[in-house]
Design an enzyme around this catalytic site. Structure first.
Site, mmCIF file in Angstrom:
data_model
loop_
_atom_site.group_PDB
_atom_site.id
_atom_site.type_symbol
_atom_site.label_atom_id
_atom_site.label_comp_id
_atom_site.label_asym_id
_atom_site.label_seq_id
_atom_site.Cartn_x
_atom_site.Cartn_y
_atom_site.Cartn_z
ATOM 1 N N CYS A 2 29.770 27.953 23.768
ATOM 2 C CA CYS A 2 29.297 26.908 22.105
ATOM 3 C C CYS A 2 29.324 25.483 22.900
ATOM 4 O O CYS A 2 29.829 25.543 24.117
ATOM 5 C CB CYS A 2 29.703 27.859 20.834
ATOM 6 S SG CYS A 2 29.697 28.860 20.588
ATOM 7 N N ARG A 27 24.454 24.708 26.024
ATOM 8 C CA ARG A 27 24.522 25.780 25.838
ATOM 9 C C ARG A 27 24.911 26.350 24.473
ATOM 10 O O ARG A 27 25.528 28.115 24.195
ATOM 11 C CB ARG A 27 26.613 24.512 25.643
ATOM 12 C CG ARG A 27 27.425 23.865 26.520
ATOM 13 C CD ARG A 27 28.907 23.334 26.483
ATOM 14 N NE ARG A 27 29.204 24.589 26.401
ATOM 15 C CZ ARG A 27 30.064 24.751 27.262
ATOM 16 N NH1 ARG A 27 30.136 24.905 28.468
ATOM 17 N NH2 ARG A 27 30.541 25.281 27.297
ATOM 18 N N TRP A 75 25.998 29.190 20.141
ATOM 19 C CA TRP A 75 25.749 30.515 20.875
ATOM 20 C C TRP A 75 26.589 31.700 20.272
ATOM 21 O O TRP A 75 27.582 31.250 20.754
ATOM 22 C CB TRP A 75 26.047 30.325 22.577
ATOM 23 C CG TRP A 75 25.332 31.698 22.504
ATOM 24 C CD1 TRP A 75 25.710 32.487 23.258
ATOM 25 C CD2 TRP A 75 23.752 31.596 23.352
ATOM 26 N NE1 TRP A 75 24.343 33.234 24.515
ATOM 27 C CE2 TRP A 75 23.959 32.840 23.871
ATOM 28 C CE3 TRP A 75 22.631 30.949 22.841
ATOM 29 C CZ2 TRP A 75 22.268 33.574 24.314
ATOM 30 C CZ3 TRP A 75 21.372 31.449 23.140
ATOM 31 C CH2 TRP A 75 21.141 32.600 23.840
ATOM 32 N N ASN A 101 34.629 27.060 20.975
ATOM 33 C CA ASN A 101 33.746 27.313 22.006
ATOM 34 C C ASN A 101 34.883 28.843 22.641
ATOM 35 O O ASN A 101 36.163 28.113 23.366
ATOM 36 C CB ASN A 101 33.461 26.348 22.477
ATOM 37 C CG ASN A 101 32.982 26.954 23.893
ATOM 38 O OD1 ASN A 101 31.975 28.737 24.013
ATOM 39 N ND2 ASN A 101 33.127 26.741 25.551
ATOM 40 N N GLY A 102 34.820 30.053 22.101
ATOM 41 C CA GLY A 102 35.372 30.749 23.124
ATOM 42 C C GLY A 102 35.442 31.915 22.632
ATOM 43 O O GLY A 102 34.331 32.623 21.685
ATOM 44 N N GLU A 481 14.720 43.947 41.994
ATOM 45 C CA GLU A 481 15.060 42.642 41.376
ATOM 46 C C GLU A 481 15.113 41.791 42.606
ATOM 47 O O GLU A 481 14.220 40.422 42.116
ATOM 48 C CB GLU A 481 16.384 42.773 40.925
ATOM 49 C CG GLU A 481 17.211 40.984 40.490
ATOM 50 C CD GLU A 481 15.691 40.866 39.300
ATOM 51 O OE1 GLU A 481 14.824 41.533 38.404
ATOM 52 O OE2 GLU A 481 16.572 39.605 38.785
ATOM 53 N N LYS A 485 13.086 38.492 42.566
ATOM 54 C CA LYS A 485 13.351 36.437 41.991
ATOM 55 C C LYS A 485 12.886 35.906 43.102
ATOM 56 O O LYS A 485 12.317 34.524 42.620
ATOM 57 C CB LYS A 485 14.796 37.354 42.254
ATOM 58 C CG LYS A 485 16.102 36.746 41.632
ATOM 59 C CD LYS A 485 16.313 36.345 40.184
ATOM 60 C CE LYS A 485 15.764 35.932 39.038
ATOM 61 N NZ LYS A 485 15.338 37.168 38.694
ATOM 62 N N GLU A 488 8.722 34.968 41.422
ATOM 63 C CA GLU A 488 8.549 34.537 40.541
ATOM 64 C C GLU A 488 9.343 33.079 40.601
ATOM 65 O O GLU A 488 8.689 31.853 39.550
ATOM 66 C CB GLU A 488 9.542 35.428 39.622
ATOM 67 C CG GLU A 488 10.915 34.758 39.425
ATOM 68 C CD GLU A 488 11.268 35.925 38.209
ATOM 69 O OE1 GLU A 488 11.064 35.407 36.975
ATOM 70 O OE2 GLU A 488 12.234 35.961 37.804
ATOM 71 N N HIS A 504 4.102 55.529 54.028
ATOM 72 C CA HIS A 504 2.591 56.397 53.560
ATOM 73 C C HIS A 504 1.828 55.240 53.245
ATOM 74 O O HIS A 504 0.837 55.408 52.224
ATOM 75 C CB HIS A 504 3.490 57.111 51.871
ATOM 76 C CG HIS A 504 4.359 57.796 52.551
ATOM 77 N ND1 HIS A 504 3.953 59.232 52.714
ATOM 78 C CD2 HIS A 504 5.583 57.957 52.459
ATOM 79 C CE1 HIS A 504 4.853 60.013 53.026
ATOM 80 N NE2 HIS A 504 6.120 59.203 52.782
ATOM 81 N N LYS A 603 10.567 31.460 29.354
ATOM 82 C CA LYS A 603 11.772 32.293 29.382
ATOM 83 C C LYS A 603 12.014 34.081 28.429
ATOM 84 O O LYS A 603 12.726 35.129 28.939
ATOM 85 C CB LYS A 603 12.541 31.771 28.386
ATOM 86 C CG LYS A 603 14.353 32.125 28.881
ATOM 87 C CD LYS A 603 14.826 32.775 30.213
ATOM 88 C CE LYS A 603 16.036 32.713 30.196
ATOM 89 N NZ LYS A 603 16.179 33.931 31.641
HETATM 90 C C1 AGP Z 1 13.078 38.100 34.861
HETATM 91 O O1 AGP Z 1 14.001 36.502 36.566
HETATM 92 C C2 AGP Z 1 12.281 37.226 34.713
HETATM 93 N N1 AGP Z 1 12.168 36.125 33.652
HETATM 94 C C3 AGP Z 1 11.789 38.460 32.591
HETATM 95 O O2 AGP Z 1 11.536 39.416 34.196
HETATM 96 C C4 AGP Z 1 12.493 38.651 32.573
HETATM 97 O O3 AGP Z 1 13.551 39.473 33.243
HETATM 98 C C5 AGP Z 1 11.852 40.043 31.595
HETATM 99 O O4 AGP Z 1 10.983 38.851 30.717
HETATM 100 C C6 AGP Z 1 12.767 40.581 30.041
HETATM 101 O O5 AGP Z 1 12.955 39.101 29.515
HETATM 102 P P1 AGP Z 1 14.419 39.813 28.355
HETATM 103 O O6 AGP Z 1 15.506 40.815 29.238
HETATM 104 O O7 AGP Z 1 14.557 38.636 27.443
HETATM 105 O O8 AGP Z 1 13.509 40.768 27.458
#
Ligand code: AGP
Length: 608
Positions: A2, A27, A75, A101-102, A481, A485, A488, A504, A603
């Site tokens: 927070c 934050r 938060w 905050n904490g 992953e 990363k 994206e 294959h 996001k």
């Molecule tokens: C992760 O880097 C991506 N931004 C995306 O795959 C994300 O993990 C996915 O949209 C799931 O989001 P959530 O964890 O908020 O459900």
């Protein structure tokens, strides 16, 4: 995480508090509040929602005159976002007001003790316990009350406190949560972070653990936990506001990568009690845990990748069959959820449309559901039967890093707990795994310190067209992953492949110089993965290997090796992903991409 602010001086406090909070919204931003002392009373105004709701409520602070105040942007960790759970919190007589905050880890025990002494609570927060505890210890000396509270509480805190009996003084204290003091020309300030004070001063004191700051409009004093005065030197801040919000990092993504040690610690420590794993929020009896016949893990994107890892962990440790689904598939495949099924939905935002729909589908079919969520009070958190929070704080960068790490930790903890209850691991094994879990933050720090070498390597691949990630078992999940990363944020095409599957078909894509990142952290699969490395190398690939520090044999096969410290075989994702995050980040930076806000992405994907 927070944001707290405070001001005492010759100007009106409220506008300064609101301005400071606006610089700390990164934050936390699910609710906000301010308290201002007008010389007679301490007036408190707080509201759920973004800071602008509070600004409108107070006409940008105009309706709250006074030159001493504290403020908070939240938060949520304990208690959903709401007016009543928003800070500041205060004692019944409204003579002591606090922002925090904490996380107070022993707040439930303290709350019970205070309730037994007749204290009444209005909110679900851990912070309100502090307000009443200060009241309980206050006998006319604020410093004495504060130090007594410091001796009683466990956990992390940065506090701003106003005592009505001391209208010319602002108190602040910290342990493990950041806190600074700013010395300005028309007053003095406290804040969680530098951006909140830069408009007024660049002269800043960084408060260290268990130090107390006592601010008056024209003086600042510092004390230790024994109430002895201490001397501190100020620092002149050189950052601009924009850099300051990122804590001096170039991007939120890099900042959040570097927060991963703290994220792992914050998600772990409240659940490690006296050497045992306690997941109170799970609310499942040992009988209910033993009755679990199958686990379905459902998520999207990176959250899904943590679930693929968790499959190996749950099955390996607790011998519970696990099925992992992409949420967008699960909800339409008429899933078979038998008696004794536990459906775990993993989501950072708690608002991902596919994951929320999958949760509702599972509930409609009578399954028990558990959410592993980062945003307190989010839809998935509210609608799942049980929720286990990942205390990663707000994650601003679209590409998840610290929340991903926290999601892994949450699932490791669940798997160990389930295995322990079901008797598939010994006490000695549990103790050894707890030691390994506690070692992860420091090991992550070590890997992050390696960023220079990785940046140099990344700069060789800025023009790459295809980059492949391969691995077996948990290493395949790590590869998924690593690949996501990279693509994206750098927009380079990439695929993750089960190392044994390449031959294959996909191996036809390997050309001279194609980069293949091979993840090899599972000892029993080393030889197999090395043979896959040889396969691609003989076809011209350049192989980057990410492997355990004791696997030096791989140097005979790979072109470039990044070693990770030794940990339990089930936890290697938490370490191997670090160099892959850094690699992706530096490729994206080198290509001039918008790292924090990649094209086409959001996001939280709240649409199908
Ligand atoms: C992760 O880097 C991506 N931004 C995306 O795959 C994300 O993990 C996915 O949209 C799931 O989001 P959530 O964890 O908020 O459900």
């Amino acid at each position: 995480m927070c944001g707290i602010v405070g001001y005492i001086g010759t100007a009106q406090a409220a506008p300064i508090l609101l301005d400071g909070l606006s610089k700390l919204e990164y934050r936390g931003y699910d609710s906000a509040g301010i308290a201002v002392f007008d010389g007679e009373e301490i007036h408190v105004k707080k509201a759920a929602g973004r800071l602008k709701v509070l600004s409108e409520l107070t006409h940008d602070g105009a309706t709250m005159p006074g030159m001493l105040g504290i403020g908070h942007t939240r938060w949520a960790t304990h208690g959903s976002p709401s007016d009543i759970n928003a800070h500041p919190h205060y004692n019944k007589a409204e003579t002591i007001t606090v922002v925090h905050n904490g996380i107070i880890e022993n707040y439930l025990k303290l709350k019970k003790k205070l309730q037994d002494k007749g204290y009444e609570f209005l909110s679900e927060t851990d912070t309100e316990v502090l307000a009443h505890l200060l009241d309980y210890y206050y006998k006319g000396n604020p410093l004495e009350a504060i130090t007594k509270v410091m001796h009683r509480v466990e956990g992390s805190y940065a506090l701003g406190i106003i005592f009505k009996d001391f209208p010319d003084t602002l108190y602040a204290v910290r342990k493990d949560s950041p806190l600074i003091v700013g010395e300005a020309k028309d007053g003095n300030l406290i804040a969680s972070d530098v951006p909140a004070v830069l408009k007024y001063t660049r002269e800043v004191y960084f408060i260290q653990n268990e130090e107390i700051a006592v601010l008056k409009k024209d003086s600042i004093a510092f004390y230790n936990v024994d109430s002895e005065e201490i001397k501190k030197e100020s620092t002149t801040i050189q950052w601009d506001i924009n850099a300051a919000e990122k804590g001096g990092y170039e991007h939120f993504m890099l900042k959040e990568m570097y927060e991963q040690p703290k994220t792992v610690r914050d998600t772990l420590s409240p659940r490690l009690k006296d050497g045992a794993i306690e997941i109170e929020e799970l609310g499942m009896t040992p009988e209910e845990i033993r009755a679990i016949r199958k686990i379905h893990i459902v998520a999207c994107g990176s959250a899904y990748h943590t679930g693929v890892t968790a499959k190996y962990v749950f099955e390996g440790m607790a011998r519970i069959p696990v099925e992992v689904d992409l949420a967008s598939e699960f909800r339409y495949r008429d899933p078979i959820l038998e008696e004794g099924a536990l459906v775990i939905i993993i989501s950072q935002s708690g608002e991902t449309a596919d994951s929320l729909a999958a949760l509702r589908e599972a509930k409609a079919r009578g399954a028990k559901t558990l959410g592993i969520v980062n945003v307190v009070g989010s839809s998935i958190a509210r609608e799942a039967h049980k929720v286990m929070y990942t205390w990663a704080g707000p994650e601003i960068a679209v590409a998840t890093t610290k929340a991903y790490s926290a999601q892994l930790i949450a699932q490791y903890l669940l798997a160990i707990k389930f295995a322990q209850v079901r008797g598939t691991v010994t006490q000695a094994e549990v103790e050894s795994m707890i030691v390994d879990l506690k070692g992860l933050p420091g090991q992550i720090e070590m890997l992050l310190a390696n960023k220079g070498r990785i940046q140099k390597f990344a700069n060789r691949y800025l023009a790459a067209r295809d980059i492949f990630f391969i691995g077996r078992g948990i290493d395949y999940a790590i590869s998924m992953e690593g690949s996501l990363k990279l693509k994206e944020i750098s927009y380079i095409h990439s695929e993750a492949y089960a190392a044994g599957e390449l031959k294959h078909g996909t191996i036809s894509l390997i050309e001279e110089g194609t980069l293949v990142a091979a993840v090899a952290t599972q000892k029993e699969l080393y030889k197999k993965t090395i043979s896959n490395i040889v396969e691609v190398r003989t076809r011209g690939a350049f192989v980057l290997a990410v492997t355990n520090e004791d696997n030096t044999d791989i140097e005979k096969a790979a072109d470039y090796v990044i070693y990770i410290p030794t940990t339990n075989r089930y936890f290697t994702n938490s370490l191997a992903i670090i160099p892959l995050q850094l690699f992706s980040y530096y490729v994206a930076v080198g290509r001039g991409c918008d790292v924090d806000k990649p094209r086409n992405l959001a996001k939280s994907v709240t649409v199908e």
